[in-house]
Design a protein around this motif. Structure first.
Motif, PDB file in Angstrom:
ATOM      1  N   ILE A   1       0.829  -1.200   0.000  1.00  0.00           N
ATOM      2  CA  ILE A   1       0.000   0.000   0.000  1.00  0.00           C
ATOM      3  C   ILE A   1       0.863   1.250   0.000  1.00  0.00           C
ATOM      4  O   ILE A   1       2.004   1.228   0.453  1.00  0.00           O
ATOM      5  N   ASN A   2       0.307   2.301  -0.520  1.00  0.00           N
ATOM      6  CA  ASN A   2       0.931   3.617  -0.438  1.00  0.00           C
ATOM      7  C   ASN A   2       0.534   4.214   0.901  1.00  0.00           C
ATOM      8  O   ASN A   2      -0.650   4.493   1.147  1.00  0.00           O
ATOM      9  N   ALA A   3       1.488   4.396   1.802  1.00  0.00           N
ATOM     10  CA  ALA A   3       1.183   4.858   3.153  1.00  0.00           C
ATOM     11  C   ALA A   3       0.550   6.249   3.144  1.00  0.00           C
ATOM     12  O   ALA A   3      -0.325   6.545   3.980  1.00  0.00           O
ATOM     13  N   TYR A   4       0.961   7.095   2.226  1.00  0.00           N
ATOM     14  CA  TYR A   4       0.355   8.429   2.130  1.00  0.00           C
ATOM     15  C   TYR A   4      -1.128   8.305   1.768  1.00  0.00           C
ATOM     16  O   TYR A   4      -1.981   8.975   2.366  1.00  0.00           O
ATOM     17  N   GLU A   5      -1.438   7.436   0.805  1.00  0.00           N
ATOM     18  CA  GLU A   5      -2.832   7.240   0.404  1.00  0.00           C
ATOM     19  C   GLU A   5      -3.650   6.656   1.556  1.00  0.00           C
ATOM     20  O   GLU A   5      -4.806   7.036   1.774  1.00  0.00           O
ATOM     21  N   LEU A   6      -3.047   5.722   2.304  1.00  0.00           N
ATOM     22  CA  LEU A   6      -3.744   5.149   3.460  1.00  0.00           C
ATOM     23  C   LEU A   6      -4.078   6.240   4.477  1.00  0.00           C
ATOM     24  O   LEU A   6      -5.203   6.306   4.989  1.00  0.00           O
TER      25      LEU A   6
ATOM     26  N   GLY B   1      -8.046   9.894   6.854  1.00  0.00           N
ATOM     27  CA  GLY B   1      -8.489  11.230   7.240  1.00  0.00           C
ATOM     28  C   GLY B   1      -9.877  11.550   6.699  1.00  0.00           C
ATOM     29  O   GLY B   1     -10.728  12.104   7.419  1.00  0.00           O
ATOM     30  N   LYS B   2     -10.127  11.175   5.450  1.00  0.00           N
ATOM     31  CA  LYS B   2     -11.452  11.424   4.859  1.00  0.00           C
ATOM     32  C   LYS B   2     -12.529  10.605   5.568  1.00  0.00           C
ATOM     33  O   LYS B   2     -13.643  11.085   5.799  1.00  0.00           O
TER      34      LYS B   2
ATOM     35  N   ASN C   1       1.654  12.320   7.038  1.00  0.00           N
ATOM     36  CA  ASN C   1       1.508  13.423   6.076  1.00  0.00           C
ATOM     37  C   ASN C   1       0.171  13.325   5.351  1.00  0.00           C
ATOM     38  O   ASN C   1      -0.523  14.332   5.140  1.00  0.00           O
ATOM     39  N   GLY C   2      -0.199  12.107   4.931  1.00  0.00           N
ATOM     40  CA  GLY C   2      -1.472  11.915   4.250  1.00  0.00           C
ATOM     41  C   GLY C   2      -2.656  12.216   5.139  1.00  0.00           C
ATOM     42  O   GLY C   2      -3.637  12.852   4.716  1.00  0.00           O
ATOM     43  N   LEU C   3      -2.584  11.767   6.393  1.00  0.00           N
ATOM     44  CA  LEU C   3      -3.668  12.007   7.348  1.00  0.00           C
ATOM     45  C   LEU C   3      -3.845  13.501   7.624  1.00  0.00           C
ATOM     46  O   LEU C   3      -4.967  14.035   7.585  1.00  0.00           O
ATOM     47  N   GLU C   4      -2.741  14.172   7.877  1.00  0.00           N
ATOM     48  CA  GLU C   4      -2.805  15.606   8.188  1.00  0.00           C
ATOM     49  C   GLU C   4      -3.296  16.415   6.994  1.00  0.00           C
ATOM     50  O   GLU C   4      -4.061  17.376   7.145  1.00  0.00           O
ATOM     51  N   SER C   5      -2.865  16.018   5.803  1.00  0.00           N
ATOM     52  CA  SER C   5      -3.294  16.724   4.602  1.00  0.00           C
ATOM     53  C   SER C   5      -4.800  16.596   4.387  1.00  0.00           C
ATOM     54  O   SER C   5      -5.470  17.551   3.986  1.00  0.00           O
ATOM     55  N   ALA C   6      -5.335  15.400   4.680  1.00  0.00           N
ATOM     56  CA  ALA C   6      -6.762  15.149   4.446  1.00  0.00           C
ATOM     57  C   ALA C   6      -7.658  15.943   5.375  1.00  0.00           C
ATOM     58  O   ALA C   6      -8.776  16.327   5.006  1.00  0.00           O
TER      59      ALA C   6
ATOM     60  N   GLN D   1     -12.013  11.975  21.552  1.00  0.00           N
ATOM     61  CA  GLN D   1     -13.318  11.567  21.018  1.00  0.00           C
ATOM     62  C   GLN D   1     -13.201  10.647  19.807  1.00  0.00           C
ATOM     63  O   GLN D   1     -14.205  10.093  19.343  1.00  0.00           O
ATOM     64  N   ALA D   2     -11.986  10.483  19.298  1.00  0.00           N
ATOM     65  CA  ALA D   2     -11.794   9.594  18.146  1.00  0.00           C
ATOM     66  C   ALA D   2     -10.393   8.988  18.213  1.00  0.00           C
ATOM     67  O   ALA D   2      -9.446   9.654  18.646  1.00  0.00           O
ATOM     68  N   ILE D   3     -10.295   7.721  17.793  1.00  0.00           N
ATOM     69  CA  ILE D   3      -9.005   7.038  17.748  1.00  0.00           C
ATOM     70  C   ILE D   3      -8.840   6.428  16.362  1.00  0.00           C
ATOM     71  O   ILE D   3      -9.740   5.749  15.858  1.00  0.00           O
ATOM     72  N   VAL D   4      -7.686   6.702  15.768  1.00  0.00           N
ATOM     73  CA  VAL D   4      -7.349   6.193  14.443  1.00  0.00           C
ATOM     74  C   VAL D   4      -6.252   5.137  14.580  1.00  0.00           C
ATOM     75  O   VAL D   4      -5.270   5.349  15.299  1.00  0.00           O
TER      76      VAL D   4
END
Length: 338
Positions: A143-148, A153-154, A188-193, A230-233
């Motif tokens: 997998i692409n970790a950035y895409e994950l 995030g979305k 980086n992907g999570l923060e960007s989203a 309130q949320a855990i990822v």
């Protein structure tokens, strides 16, 4: 000169036998008694198994291609996540000069130097799951970790949209199996989203210790010391299961939104009970098939080193039965029917 070569080969065989006979490792059932006669190639898969159910499907995909392409395949995995054991497997693969290596190992200097050594000796290597920053000596399938991170995030935005809080505090458990490169890319992907959503705040980012039991302990610590969460990822299946169990045990299901990773029967049950809002997952069987196909292309000189990113699927209450059947049950049925 010929006699010296025969002597060296004999010594390699003797060392290999002593290595296993005195308990430095154990030949897995899938490799014991393996016959190399009448096979086109002799390959090895070496993995650090952090999720047995996931890797069972990966191995199934690899074995399916091996059977079709007439490849003798040895499968080795580290028990109890023993890093030195994995290094020994890789050292023996290089010493044996097999035709190709599939591996999933931590991003540590010892492994990177061994991968370089294999490449310099003409042994193709394909890395699975963990994407190393330096790809000079191997191909990568996973997998692409950035895409994950981005898709996570979305999913987090959608799952928390009903909350009325002006600020939503989020804890992130990043899997211990990620290389440093994948760790950075994922965040980086999570923060960007979520950067356009001012309500979401990544209040706590923790490197997971690995395993569902450790995730339970970490989750208890998080919810005790950071009651505002309130949320855990979560970025792997073990962490997802550990977090879900603790949230249920503490009766916090209605208070904590969980976005996880991975898919198995336990996660399906949690999604149906609305404990887990959703998970991101790939297809482990495809990881296995594409991994060995990429290795064969390298062995036969049909490609240079390559990156192949698997599709990432979002699974929630609206499609959980369909996705579980597609990614898990159908392939299991195909295996059993062979």
């Amino acid at each position: 000169m010929k006699g010296k070569t025969i002597f060296l080969i004999a010594m390699v065989v003797i060392i290999y036998a002593i290595y296993w006979a005195f308990g430095f490792g154990e030949i897995p059932e899938s490799s014991a008694g393996l016959s190399l006669a009448n096979h086109r190639y002799h390959c090895m898969i070496i993995t650090r198994v952090t999720d047995e159910a996931y890797w069972e499907h990966v191995f199934s995909g690899v074995k399916a291609v091996a059977a079709q392409e007439n490849v003798a395949l040895e499968c080795y995995d580290s028990r109890f996540r023993n890093i030195k054991e994995l290094e020994r497997y890789l050292e023996m693969a290089i010493l044996s000069r097999i035709d190709g290596i599939l591996l999933s190992v931590p991003n540590e200097p010892g492994f990177l130097s061994l991968i370089k050594e294999a490449a310099e000796k003409g042994i193709p290597v394909v890395a699975l799951v963990n994407e190393f920053e330096n790809k000079d000596y191997h191909s990568f399938i996973g997998i692409n970790a950035y895409e994950l991170g981005s898709k996570t995030g979305k999913a987090l935005i959608d799952a928390t949209s009903h909350l009325i809080s002006p600020q939503i505090q989020v804890a992130v458990l990043v899997t211990a199996s990620f290389s440093d490169y994948s760790y950075t890319q994922y965040l980086n992907g999570l923060e960007s989203a979520i950067e356009s959503n001012s309500r979401l705040n990544l209040d706590l980012i923790i490197r997971s210790k690995g395993g569902s039991i450790s995730a339970e302990e970490q989750t208890q610590t998080i919810l005790k010391n950071y009651p505002q969460i309130q949320a855990i990822v979560c970025s792997d299946v073990s962490d997802t299961l550990g977090v879900a169990k603790v949230v249920v045990d503490l009766n916090r299901v209605s208070q904590v939104t969980i976005i996880g990773s991975g898919l198995n029967s336990e996660i399906v049950r949690y999604i149906k009970r609305n404990v887990i809002s959703g998970v991101l997952t790939d297809d482990p069987y495809e990881l296995g098939t594409q991994g060995l196909l990429a290795l064969l292309r390298l062995i036969e000189g049909h490609s240079q080193k390559e990156n192949y990113y698997l599709p990432i699927f979002m699974v929630n209450s609206t499609n959980v039965d369909e996705m579980f059947s597609k990614l898990i049950m159908e392939e299991r049925a195909g295996e059993e029917g062979e």
